[in-house]
Design a protein around this motif. Structure first.
Motif, PDB file in Angstrom:
ATOM      1  N   THR A 105       0.829  -1.209   0.000  1.00 43.25           N
ATOM      2  CA  THR A 105       0.000   0.000   0.000  1.00 43.25           C
ATOM      3  C   THR A 105       0.862   1.257   0.000  1.00 43.25           C
ATOM      4  OG1 THR A 105      -1.757  -1.165   1.191  1.00 43.25           O
ATOM      5  CG2 THR A 105      -1.840   1.226   1.204  1.00 43.25           C
ATOM      6  N   THR A 106       1.965   1.239   0.731  1.00 45.74           N
ATOM      7  CA  THR A 106       2.857   2.397   0.755  1.00 45.74           C
ATOM      8  C   THR A 106       3.417   2.693  -0.633  1.00 45.74           C
ATOM      9  OG1 THR A 106       3.483   1.973   3.057  1.00 45.74           O
ATOM     10  CG2 THR A 106       4.963   3.353   1.754  1.00 45.74           C
ATOM     11  N   GLU A 107       3.844   1.644  -1.339  1.00 50.40           N
ATOM     12  CA  GLU A 107       4.393   1.847  -2.672  1.00 50.40           C
ATOM     13  C   GLU A 107       3.321   2.323  -3.655  1.00 50.40           C
ATOM     14  OE1 GLU A 107       6.705   2.034  -6.071  1.00 50.40           O
ATOM     15  OE2 GLU A 107       7.217   2.098  -3.934  1.00 50.40           O
ATOM     16  N   LEU A 108       2.136   1.748  -3.582  1.00 48.03           N
ATOM     17  CA  LEU A 108       1.058   2.131  -4.494  1.00 48.03           C
ATOM     18  C   LEU A 108       0.570   3.557  -4.226  1.00 48.03           C
ATOM     19  CD1 LEU A 108      -0.900  -1.238  -4.538  1.00 48.03           C
ATOM     20  CD2 LEU A 108       0.211  -0.178  -6.511  1.00 48.03           C
ATOM     21  N   ARG A 111       2.915   6.011  -5.654  1.00 47.75           N
ATOM     22  CA  ARG A 111       2.759   6.166  -7.097  1.00 47.75           C
ATOM     23  C   ARG A 111       1.520   6.993  -7.447  1.00 47.75           C
ATOM     24  NH1 ARG A 111       5.652   2.735 -10.478  1.00 47.75           N
ATOM     25  NH2 ARG A 111       7.078   1.309  -9.396  1.00 47.75           N
ATOM     26  N   ILE A 112       0.443   6.784  -6.704  1.00 48.87           N
ATOM     27  CA  ILE A 112      -0.795   7.526  -6.975  1.00 48.87           C
ATOM     28  C   ILE A 112      -0.658   8.980  -6.536  1.00 48.87           C
ATOM     29  CG2 ILE A 112      -3.252   7.693  -6.400  1.00 48.87           C
ATOM     30  CD1 ILE A 112      -3.231   4.624  -6.080  1.00 48.87           C
ATOM     31  N   GLY A 113      -0.014   9.196  -5.396  1.00 45.74           N
ATOM     32  CA  GLY A 113       0.154  10.548  -4.875  1.00 45.74           C
ATOM     33  C   GLY A 113      -1.183  11.181  -4.518  1.00 45.74           C
ATOM     34  N   THR A 114      -1.347  12.424  -4.894  1.00 46.40           N
ATOM     35  CA  THR A 114      -2.597  13.135  -4.592  1.00 46.40           C
ATOM     36  C   THR A 114      -3.575  13.097  -5.767  1.00 46.40           C
ATOM     37  OG1 THR A 114      -1.599  15.220  -5.339  1.00 46.40           O
ATOM     38  CG2 THR A 114      -1.430  14.688  -2.994  1.00 46.40           C
ATOM     39  N   ASP A 115      -3.231  12.356  -6.816  1.00 44.45           N
ATOM     40  CA  ASP A 115      -4.086  12.291  -8.003  1.00 44.45           C
ATOM     41  C   ASP A 115      -5.324  11.439  -7.746  1.00 44.45           C
ATOM     42  OD1 ASP A 115      -2.223  13.795  -9.390  1.00 44.45           O
ATOM     43  OD2 ASP A 115      -1.155  12.023 -10.133  1.00 44.45           O
ATOM     44  N   VAL A 116      -6.348  11.696  -8.526  1.00 37.59           N
ATOM     45  CA  VAL A 116      -7.538  10.843  -8.584  1.00 37.59           C
ATOM     46  C   VAL A 116      -7.577  10.265  -9.999  1.00 37.59           C
ATOM     47  CG1 VAL A 116     -10.033  10.717  -8.418  1.00 37.59           C
ATOM     48  CG2 VAL A 116      -8.766  12.242  -6.888  1.00 37.59           C
ATOM     49  N   LEU A 117      -7.379   8.959 -10.124  1.00 42.90           N
ATOM     50  CA  LEU A 117      -7.206   8.324 -11.419  1.00 42.90           C
ATOM     51  C   LEU A 117      -8.523   7.761 -11.937  1.00 42.90           C
ATOM     52  CD1 LEU A 117      -3.911   6.336 -10.669  1.00 42.90           C
ATOM     53  CD2 LEU A 117      -4.154   8.662 -11.565  1.00 42.90           C
ATOM     54  N   ALA A 118      -8.870   8.125 -13.169  1.00 44.37           N
ATOM     55  CA  ALA A 118     -10.055   7.556 -13.811  1.00 44.37           C
ATOM     56  C   ALA A 118      -9.705   6.191 -14.387  1.00 44.37           C
ATOM     57  CB  ALA A 118     -10.549   8.480 -14.918  1.00 44.37           C
ATOM     58  N   LEU A 119     -10.682   5.281 -14.411  1.00 43.99           N
ATOM     59  CA  LEU A 119     -10.440   3.949 -14.944  1.00 43.99           C
ATOM     60  C   LEU A 119     -10.978   3.796 -16.369  1.00 43.99           C
ATOM     61  CD1 LEU A 119      -9.940   3.499 -11.859  1.00 43.99           C
ATOM     62  CD2 LEU A 119     -10.710   1.171 -12.210  1.00 43.99           C
ATOM     63  N   GLY A 120     -11.571   4.858 -16.917  1.00 39.17           N
ATOM     64  CA  GLY A 120     -12.009   4.839 -18.305  1.00 39.17           C
ATOM     65  C   GLY A 120     -13.161   3.906 -18.603  1.00 39.17           C
ATOM     66  N   ASP A 121     -14.039   3.703 -17.636  1.00 42.17           N
ATOM     67  CA  ASP A 121     -15.161   2.781 -17.829  1.00 42.17           C
ATOM     68  C   ASP A 121     -16.132   3.315 -18.882  1.00 42.17           C
ATOM     69  OD1 ASP A 121     -15.845   4.717 -15.512  1.00 42.17           O
ATOM     70  OD2 ASP A 121     -17.787   3.960 -16.189  1.00 42.17           O
ATOM     71  N   PRO A 122     -16.848   2.432 -19.594  1.00 42.40           N
ATOM     72  CA  PRO A 122     -17.736   2.864 -20.675  1.00 42.40           C
ATOM     73  C   PRO A 122     -19.082   3.411 -20.211  1.00 42.40           C
ATOM     74  CG  PRO A 122     -17.799   0.481 -20.481  1.00 42.40           C
ATOM     75  CD  PRO A 122     -16.768   0.968 -19.495  1.00 42.40           C
ATOM     76  N   TRP A 123     -19.402   3.314 -18.926  1.00 36.16           N
ATOM     77  CA  TRP A 123     -20.733   3.719 -18.466  1.00 36.16           C
ATOM     78  C   TRP A 123     -20.803   5.205 -18.157  1.00 36.16           C
ATOM     79  CZ3 TRP A 123     -18.140  -0.449 -16.025  1.00 36.16           C
ATOM     80  CH2 TRP A 123     -18.489  -1.698 -16.525  1.00 36.16           C
ATOM     81  N   GLY A 124     -19.696   5.807 -17.790  1.00 37.25           N
ATOM     82  CA  GLY A 124     -19.694   7.233 -17.484  1.00 37.25           C
ATOM     83  C   GLY A 124     -20.662   7.574 -16.366  1.00 37.25           C
ATOM     84  N   ASP A 125     -21.363   8.705 -16.523  1.00 38.10           N
ATOM     85  CA  ASP A 125     -22.324   9.134 -15.507  1.00 38.10           C
ATOM     86  C   ASP A 125     -23.767   8.870 -15.935  1.00 38.10           C
ATOM     87  OD1 ASP A 125     -22.474  10.949 -17.537  1.00 38.10           O
ATOM     88  OD2 ASP A 125     -22.205  12.730 -16.281  1.00 38.10           O
ATOM     89  N   ALA A 126     -23.964   7.899 -16.826  1.00 41.53           N
ATOM     90  CA  ALA A 126     -25.318   7.560 -17.293  1.00 41.53           C
ATOM     91  C   ALA A 126     -26.146   6.976 -16.158  1.00 41.53           C
ATOM     92  CB  ALA A 126     -25.238   6.560 -18.447  1.00 41.53           C
ATOM     93  N   PRO A 211     -15.387   9.641  -7.587  1.00 40.97           N
ATOM     94  CA  PRO A 211     -14.569  10.373  -8.560  1.00 40.97           C
ATOM     95  C   PRO A 211     -13.521   9.532  -9.262  1.00 40.97           C
ATOM     96  CG  PRO A 211     -13.892  10.907  -6.316  1.00 40.97           C
ATOM     97  CD  PRO A 211     -15.140  10.080  -6.209  1.00 40.97           C
ATOM     98  N   GLY A 212     -13.033   8.468  -8.644  1.00 38.48           N
ATOM     99  CA  GLY A 212     -12.008   7.654  -9.274  1.00 38.48           C
ATOM    100  C   GLY A 212     -11.132   6.977  -8.234  1.00 38.48           C
ATOM    101  N   LEU A 213     -10.029   6.390  -8.707  1.00 32.83           N
ATOM    102  CA  LEU A 213      -9.099   5.690  -7.819  1.00 32.83           C
ATOM    103  C   LEU A 213      -8.217   6.704  -7.105  1.00 32.83           C
ATOM    104  CD1 LEU A 213      -7.985   2.715  -7.168  1.00 32.83           C
ATOM    105  CD2 LEU A 213      -6.134   3.346  -8.726  1.00 32.83           C
ATOM    106  N   GLU A 214      -8.142   6.593  -5.791  1.00 30.38           N
ATOM    107  CA  GLU A 214      -7.288   7.469  -5.006  1.00 30.38           C
ATOM    108  C   GLU A 214      -6.643   6.679  -3.885  1.00 30.38           C
ATOM    109  OE1 GLU A 214      -9.694  10.575  -3.473  1.00 30.38           O
ATOM    110  OE2 GLU A 214     -11.328   9.245  -2.887  1.00 30.38           O
ATOM    111  N   ARG A 215      -5.848   7.356  -3.098  1.00 31.91           N
ATOM    112  CA  ARG A 215      -5.065   6.671  -2.069  1.00 31.91           C
ATOM    113  C   ARG A 215      -5.941   5.936  -1.063  1.00 31.91           C
ATOM    114  NH1 ARG A 215      -0.428  10.981  -0.412  1.00 31.91           N
ATOM    115  NH2 ARG A 215      -0.062   9.354   1.123  1.00 31.91           N
ATOM    116  N   SER A 216      -7.106   6.463  -0.796  1.00 31.27           N
ATOM    117  CA  SER A 216      -7.965   5.878   0.238  1.00 31.27           C
ATOM    118  C   SER A 216      -8.872   4.769  -0.285  1.00 31.27           C
ATOM    119  CB  SER A 216      -8.824   6.976   0.870  1.00 31.27           C
ATOM    120  OG  SER A 216      -9.663   7.581  -0.109  1.00 31.27           O
TER     121      SER A 216
END
Length: 296
Positions: A105-108, A111-126, A211-216
């Protein structure tokens, strides 16, 4: 009534995702009798691989890579760490998994830092409207995916040689070994399966409305832990029922939080643990757990 129906549907969907995570706990426990506290890092690893690759290779290949990556991480932990300590006390091995989780978890999170990473899913906010009830498409996709995966796992667990070997190892490891069951392979497969299930859960925990993948994100595994405990750590059926109960409880407690202010803030986060304690007071082995009998 509409609000209740929406919260209930969201709770069932969320609970199905928790059931995937809880099933990972149960699979490893049945194969090794060890509580895997490194499960949160497996979830984060699968989500991270998917998030990093989806722009380059597309969502579905990235998801497949995330599932494979988390499965490989799980198998590596079993082969490089857990296997070296085979035969040690189970409580010691559980502490070892805590150390593994801290390292991964420390290493991951670095790498993620303070970013919020999108996973690019096809459903969006539908969203989908079912009469007066509105639910996000991602919630429906989560429910369908979890139902298919859990059904597939139960069929494999019931009808394949690996499933028979796992059930034999869970019943009596020494007897299973004498009958030719390769306990190392059973354990390796259990960790890999748990990692793959965690990667799928990571997807549906980080898509809309989150919102996406984040540290928590890895903390979601801790919210699923009560599902495995209250269902029974040695019961696959208990993982499913426990996940649904925890998801519905969390959704309803969060949705009606304004009416439950006398219980304090954040009751939605606390509700799964309160439910777990209430169940364990009545059934210490969980709803479907096997009671251990001892002659004195």
């Amino acid at each position: 009534m509409t609000t209740f129906a929406e919260l209930l549907l969201n709770g069932v969907s969320l609970g199905s995702v928790y059931a995937l995570i809880a099933l990972g706990f149960v699979v490893i426990f049945r194969a090794t009798e060890v509580v895997n506290f490194a499960h949160a890092s497996l979830l984060l690893a699968g989500g991270y691989v998917t998030a990093v690759l989806h722009d380059d290779i597309g969502f579905w290949p990235a998801l497949a890579a995330g599932i494979a990556g988390a499965a490989l991480v799980g198998a590596a932990v079993e082969f490089l760490v857990m296997r070296r300590h085979r035969g040690a006390d189970h409580s010691v091995l559980a502490i070892v998994t805590i150390g593994v989780d801290i390292l991964l978890t420390t290493e991951l999170t670095r790498r993620i830092g303070t970013d919020v990473l999108a996973l690019g899913d096809p459903w969006g906010d539908a969203v989908v409207s079912l009469g007066p009830v509105t639910i996000a498409s991602t919630r429906i996709a989560a429910l369908v995916a979890a139902a298919l995966l859990i059904t597939a796992f139960l069929l494999v667990f019931r009808f394949t040689a690996w499933g028979v070997a796992m059930r034999a190892a869970a019943e009596s490891p020494s007897t299973a070994a004498l009958m030719g069951v390769r306990l190392g392979r059973v354990s390796l497969g259990a960790w890999a399966v748990a990692g793959g299930l965690a990667a799928v859960a990571a997807l549906f925990l980080t898509v809309f409305p989150t919102p996406g993948l984040e540290r928590s994100t890895s903390l979601a595994a801790l919210r699923a832990f009560p599902a495995a405990i209250l269902g029974g750590l040695d019961s696959t059926t208990g993982a499913l029922v426990g996940g649904l109960l925890v998801g519905i409880t969390e959704s309803l407690a969060t949705g009606y939080q304004s009416d439950l202010t006398f219980l304090g803030r954040g009751i939605g986060d606390l509700a799964p643990y309160l439910l777990m304690v209430a169940v364990l007071l009545i059934r210490p082995a969980g709803l479907f757990g096997t009671k251990e009998l001892a002659r004195v």
